[in-house]
Design a protein around this motif. Structure first.
Motif, PDB file in Angstrom:
ATOM      1  N   LEU A   1      41.265  46.362  29.884  1.00 21.91           N
ATOM      2  CA  LEU A   1      40.745  45.499  30.944  1.00 21.91           C
ATOM      3  C   LEU A   1      39.294  45.853  31.246  1.00 21.91           C
ATOM      4  O   LEU A   1      38.446  44.955  31.407  1.00 21.91           O
ATOM      5  CB  LEU A   1      41.599  45.636  32.204  1.00 21.91           C
ATOM      6  N   ASP A   2      39.002  47.134  31.304  1.00 23.34           N
ATOM      7  CA  ASP A   2      37.627  47.587  31.536  1.00 23.34           C
ATOM      8  C   ASP A   2      36.694  47.034  30.462  1.00 23.34           C
ATOM      9  O   ASP A   2      35.601  46.521  30.761  1.00 23.34           O
ATOM     10  CB  ASP A   2      37.602  49.111  31.545  1.00 23.34           C
ATOM     11  N   ILE A   3      37.115  47.105  29.194  1.00 23.51           N
ATOM     12  CA  ILE A   3      36.285  46.605  28.088  1.00 23.51           C
ATOM     13  C   ILE A   3      36.063  45.101  28.212  1.00 23.51           C
ATOM     14  O   ILE A   3      34.942  44.598  28.034  1.00 23.51           O
ATOM     15  CB  ILE A   3      36.942  46.953  26.742  1.00 23.51           C
ATOM     16  N   ASN A   4      37.139  44.365  28.524  1.00 28.84           N
ATOM     17  CA  ASN A   4      37.023  42.909  28.649  1.00 28.84           C
ATOM     18  C   ASN A   4      36.048  42.520  29.752  1.00 28.84           C
ATOM     19  O   ASN A   4      35.234  41.603  29.587  1.00 28.84           O
ATOM     20  CB  ASN A   4      38.395  42.297  28.924  1.00 28.84           C
ATOM     21  N   LEU A   5      36.124  43.201  30.877  1.00 29.16           N
ATOM     22  CA  LEU A   5      35.216  42.904  31.978  1.00 29.16           C
ATOM     23  C   LEU A   5      33.785  43.280  31.614  1.00 29.16           C
ATOM     24  O   LEU A   5      32.835  42.564  31.940  1.00 29.16           O
ATOM     25  CB  LEU A   5      35.657  43.639  33.240  1.00 29.16           C
ATOM     26  N   ASP A   6      33.633  44.397  30.917  1.00 27.61           N
ATOM     27  CA  ASP A   6      32.298  44.850  30.529  1.00 27.61           C
ATOM     28  C   ASP A   6      31.624  43.859  29.584  1.00 27.61           C
ATOM     29  O   ASP A   6      30.410  43.653  29.649  1.00 27.61           O
ATOM     30  CB  ASP A   6      32.401  46.226  29.868  1.00 27.61           C
TER      31      ASP A   6
ATOM     32  N   THR B   1      51.461  54.703  36.515  1.00 25.55           N
ATOM     33  CA  THR B   1      51.527  55.985  37.212  1.00 25.55           C
ATOM     34  C   THR B   1      50.442  55.999  38.287  1.00 25.55           C
ATOM     35  O   THR B   1      49.540  55.162  38.297  1.00 25.55           O
ATOM     36  CB  THR B   1      51.284  57.150  36.243  1.00 25.55           C
ATOM     37  N   VAL B   2      50.528  56.962  39.172  1.00 25.99           N
ATOM     38  CA  VAL B   2      49.512  57.075  40.219  1.00 25.99           C
ATOM     39  C   VAL B   2      48.142  57.318  39.603  1.00 25.99           C
ATOM     40  O   VAL B   2      47.129  56.753  40.031  1.00 25.99           O
ATOM     41  CB  VAL B   2      49.871  58.200  41.204  1.00 25.99           C
ATOM     42  N   THR B   3      48.096  58.136  38.563  1.00 24.62           N
ATOM     43  CA  THR B   3      46.824  58.418  37.892  1.00 24.62           C
ATOM     44  C   THR B   3      46.230  57.154  37.294  1.00 24.62           C
ATOM     45  O   THR B   3      45.030  56.869  37.444  1.00 24.62           O
ATOM     46  CB  THR B   3      47.031  59.467  36.786  1.00 24.62           C
ATOM     47  N   ASP B   4      47.062  56.381  36.603  1.00 26.31           N
ATOM     48  CA  ASP B   4      46.562  55.152  35.978  1.00 26.31           C
ATOM     49  C   ASP B   4      46.180  54.113  37.020  1.00 26.31           C
ATOM     50  O   ASP B   4      45.228  53.345  36.825  1.00 26.31           O
ATOM     51  CB  ASP B   4      47.611  54.584  35.021  1.00 26.31           C
ATOM     52  N   LYS B   5      46.926  54.073  38.116  1.00 24.18           N
ATOM     53  CA  LYS B   5      46.564  53.131  39.188  1.00 24.18           C
ATOM     54  C   LYS B   5      45.232  53.522  39.807  1.00 24.18           C
ATOM     55  O   LYS B   5      44.403  52.656  40.141  1.00 24.18           O
ATOM     56  CB  LYS B   5      47.643  53.102  40.267  1.00 24.18           C
ATOM     57  N   ALA B   6      44.983  54.807  39.944  1.00 22.14           N
ATOM     58  CA  ALA B   6      43.694  55.256  40.465  1.00 22.14           C
ATOM     59  C   ALA B   6      42.567  54.858  39.505  1.00 22.14           C
ATOM     60  O   ALA B   6      41.484  54.446  39.933  1.00 22.14           O
ATOM     61  CB  ALA B   6      43.708  56.767  40.678  1.00 22.14           C
ATOM     62  N   ALA B   7      42.836  54.943  38.197  1.00 27.83           N
ATOM     63  CA  ALA B   7      41.834  54.514  37.209  1.00 27.83           C
ATOM     64  C   ALA B   7      41.591  53.008  37.294  1.00 27.83           C
ATOM     65  O   ALA B   7      40.454  52.545  37.171  1.00 27.83           O
ATOM     66  CB  ALA B   7      42.299  54.890  35.811  1.00 27.83           C
ATOM     67  N   LEU B   8      42.659  52.248  37.511  1.00 27.21           N
ATOM     68  CA  LEU B   8      42.512  50.807  37.673  1.00 27.21           C
ATOM     69  C   LEU B   8      41.678  50.485  38.906  1.00 27.21           C
ATOM     70  O   LEU B   8      40.768  49.642  38.853  1.00 27.21           O
ATOM     71  CB  LEU B   8      43.891  50.153  37.786  1.00 27.21           C
ATOM     72  N   ASP B   9      41.960  51.155  40.019  1.00 29.09           N
ATOM     73  CA  ASP B   9      41.198  50.914  41.249  1.00 29.09           C
ATOM     74  C   ASP B   9      39.723  51.238  41.047  1.00 29.09           C
ATOM     75  O   ASP B   9      38.847  50.500  41.529  1.00 29.09           O
ATOM     76  CB  ASP B   9      41.767  51.754  42.394  1.00 29.09           C
ATOM     77  N   ALA B  10      39.442  52.326  40.352  1.00 30.39           N
ATOM     78  CA  ALA B  10      38.047  52.693  40.095  1.00 30.39           C
ATOM     79  C   ALA B  10      37.360  51.646  39.220  1.00 30.39           C
ATOM     80  O   ALA B  10      36.195  51.293  39.441  1.00 30.39           O
ATOM     81  CB  ALA B  10      37.982  54.069  39.422  1.00 30.39           C
ATOM     82  N   CYS B  11      38.092  51.130  38.240  1.00 30.70           N
ATOM     83  CA  CYS B  11      37.556  50.073  37.370  1.00 30.70           C
ATOM     84  C   CYS B  11      37.213  48.828  38.185  1.00 30.70           C
ATOM     85  O   CYS B  11      36.112  48.269  38.054  1.00 30.70           O
ATOM     86  CB  CYS B  11      38.581  49.748  36.284  1.00 30.70           C
ATOM     87  N   LEU B  12      38.141  48.406  39.028  1.00 29.40           N
ATOM     88  CA  LEU B  12      37.910  47.185  39.813  1.00 29.40           C
ATOM     89  C   LEU B  12      36.789  47.385  40.830  1.00 29.40           C
ATOM     90  O   LEU B  12      35.995  46.464  41.075  1.00 29.40           O
ATOM     91  CB  LEU B  12      39.205  46.766  40.518  1.00 29.40           C
ATOM     92  N   ASP B  13      36.709  48.580  41.409  1.00 28.59           N
ATOM     93  CA  ASP B  13      35.616  48.857  42.349  1.00 28.59           C
ATOM     94  C   ASP B  13      34.261  48.742  41.656  1.00 28.59           C
ATOM     95  O   ASP B  13      33.301  48.191  42.205  1.00 28.59           O
ATOM     96  CB  ASP B  13      35.768  50.265  42.940  1.00 28.59           C
TER      97      ASP B  13
END
Length: 393
Positions: A273-278, A297-309
């Motif tokens: 998702l990060d690559i597609n948005l980039d 997982t909580v770790t992956d959700k935190a990574a997703l939140d950081a990506c969206l931010d």
């Protein structure tokens, strides 16, 4: 003879989901699309422009919006014919009859303020069906077509609203009856029908003479508007008794409203998702709505939140489509074993993990707290690394 068919400018439109400074840029882009018609008209040799309704977003515009819109129309240079639509009807509060509009209306702008025939020049007429309220009780277009003769005059119809062939509410009193339109075309009383209201470029029926131009600048997401951002270039052969018509499209819009649907179940999905948005270009003119489903997982959700931010700061807007987003967040086994904490703090983390895995009312709060904890730990690690690097230097 050649002219431009456009509609649904909706000048003064706002979009609540745009980031603060993006809204003025979006409003300016809609005006720029109008002023830019001057270059299209000059390049193609268009004789005039018809705007098939909803020129303005509504009738209660700020004076600045009215003045800037009229200045954009002035820049076009050639005659511009404006049809009041459902957004800006000719009611008691109409922008078209306001003192400001009347005083500043450019000489090249004509309001099609009465139903029926308007002469462009000898042998060429516009047949208009303006809206006088937001809820007409009849087929306005059908009324003006009924008595038109086939007398050798070239006629362009300018109307606004849904057509029964496409409108899901076919019994609505104001819906345009395609049969009446095609009857007038068949008998040679009219030769082209310029419609507004549908924001995507759309041909109606099989005659090749009935079109929605769509809005020249996008107004909604691509799952709703499939083909916005165009104007139509219309050629009518006035020397041909049948008035042969050719229609082509010119893209003038520069903004995009995109809906992305993605499943996110692993860190690889988040990275994709990060690559597609980039890779998406023109981020300052692109609005993204995300529909995300999956389990992280909580770790992956935190990574997703950081990506969206991150991308929320780069795009004109990046939002989550709440009705179509469902992400379950569950702590993985051992996910919080390496935080380097012990005693009371470790016990508190264990309690949060247990709550996050439960069906308790506080489970979402526990997951959010664990996500925050991971971000704080990660930030502390980065800060420490920077300090160590500085000490080493």
């Amino acid at each position: 003879m050649r002219f431009l068919h456009t509609a649904d400018w909706q000048l003064g439109m706002t979009r609540h989901f745009l980031n603060g400074e993006a809204q003025p840029r979006y409003s300016a882009a809609r005006r720029d699309a109008v002023a830019g018609l001057a270059a299209v008209a000059d390049r193609t040799g268009a004789e005039f422009i018809v705007v098939a309704g909803d020129v303005f977003e509504h009738n209660q515009l700020a004076p600045r919006d009215v003045s800037q819109s009229l200045e954009a129309m002035r820049a076009i240079g050639i005659p511009v014919y404006l049809l009041p639509g459902n957004h800006d009807p000719l009611d008691a509060s109409s922008v078209y009859t306001s003192a400001l509009f009347t005083a500043e209306r450019p000489a090249n702008v004509t309001v099609l303020d009465r139903a029926g025939v308007h002469e462009v020049r000898p042998g060429l007429e516009i047949v208009a069906a303006p809206w006088r309220s937001k809820a007409p009780t009849t087929d306005l277009l059908g009324e003006v077509l009924a008595e038109l003769p086939a007398d050798g005059v070239t006629r362009i119809v300018v109307g606004h609203g849904g057509v029964d062939l496409l409108d899901p509410d076919k019994d609505k009193p104001s819906v345009i009856r395609l049969a009446a339109v095609e009857s007038a075309l068949t008998r040679g009383a009219v030769h082209y029908v310029a419609l507004g209201d549908k924001h995507s470029r759309t041909e109606v029926g099989s005659t090749g003479r009935v079109w929605y131009s769509g809005s020249p600048e996008v107004t909604n997401y691509d799952d709703i508007e499939s083909d916005p951002g165009h104007i139509l270039l219309v050629d009518i052969d006035e020397d041909d008794p049948a008035r042969e018509v050719r229609v082509s499209a010119e893209r003038v819009g520069r903004w995009r409203f995109v809906t992305l649907r993605r499943s996110v179940d692993t860190d690889r999905d988040v990275a994709d998702l990060d690559i597609n948005l980039d890779l998406m270009g023109d981020k300052d003119r692109t609005v993204v709505r995300l529909a995300l489903t999956g389990s992280l997982t909580v770790t992956d959700k935190a990574a997703l939140d950081a990506c969206l931010d991150k991308y929320a700061r780069l795009f004109a807007a990046l939002t989550t489509w709440e009705r179509h987003t469902d992400i379950a967040v569950l702590p993985a086994d051992g996910e919080f074993d390496d935080l380097g904490i012990g005693g009371f703090a470790a016990a508190a983390v264990d309690e949060l993990v247990a709550t996050a895995r439960s069906d308790a009312d506080t489970a979402d709060d526990a997951r959010a707290a664990l996500g925050l904890l991971l971000r704080l730990v990660d930030k502390a690690s980065v800060d420490k690394a920077n300090v160590d690097k500085g000490s080493a230097a």
